[in-house]
Design an enzyme around this catalytic site. Sequence first.
Site, mmCIF file in Angstrom:
data_model
loop_
_atom_site.group_PDB
_atom_site.id
_atom_site.type_symbol
_atom_site.label_atom_id
_atom_site.label_comp_id
_atom_site.label_asym_id
_atom_site.label_seq_id
_atom_site.Cartn_x
_atom_site.Cartn_y
_atom_site.Cartn_z
ATOM 1 N N HIS A 61 71.843 -27.055 64.293
ATOM 2 C CA HIS A 61 71.147 -25.868 64.784
ATOM 3 C C HIS A 61 70.960 -24.858 63.654
ATOM 4 C CE1 HIS A 61 71.371 -26.400 69.263
ATOM 5 N NE2 HIS A 61 72.246 -27.304 68.872
ATOM 6 N N GLU A 134 75.877 -25.444 62.244
ATOM 7 C CA GLU A 134 74.988 -24.281 62.239
ATOM 8 C C GLU A 134 74.628 -23.929 60.794
ATOM 9 O OE1 GLU A 134 73.808 -22.556 64.787
ATOM 10 O OE2 GLU A 134 75.077 -23.046 66.519
#
EC number: 3.4.17.24
Length: 227
Positions: A61, A134
Amino acid sequence: MLNPDGVYLGNYRCSLMGFDLNRHWLDPSPWAHPTLHGVKQLIIQMYNDPKTSLEFYIDIHAHSTMMNGFMYGNIFEDEERFQRQAIFPKLLCQNAEDFSYSSTSFNRDAVKAGTGRRFLGGLLDHTSYCYTLEVSFYSYIIGGTTAAVPYTEEAYMKLGRNVARTFLDYYRLNPLVEKVAIPMPRLRKEKPPPYKYPLTRGPARNHPNGKGDKKSSVNHKDPSNSF
């Protein structure tokens, strides 16, 4: 890429129909969340195949507020499983100057229950490791400095190569790495969610239920034999 239609329209989080896809792993609809439904069925099929060793799940992400790359992991009652889960992000931190181990966090927030990392962390057994990787939308700070370095396409690709390099370290040097003291990332203690998932293999099902994480004394298999 599980959100092609949303990304095509410029949405970085929601699908064309307005769903935050990383909150619907518990019960994805083949109509409303077709990509999640298909991938979930594939993962369960692989997990129940005795010829397949499913050891890593990494959901990638972008992060809109924090800098650098970092990981989210899960909390387990089995202390050994929890400790072993910290090895991969620690190795990645050694390979990638833009990856922050101090920002890596293991948690079980109730609001994150529908994420792929949380759902599969409860479904798969102690030989599997599930993470969310992330990476900042905009910049990273190298250790020992204060200046933010903007991410470029090449910098993102370099981080991807460093993830691949970390797999080589993990599998080829794992017996040596496990002897090294691994400092633990930030641990957030929240109340466990009201549901649990079985950690033993069984028939594929859309609504896993049963008892929670089991404390296990089973010897973990040596990942160096699985590469």
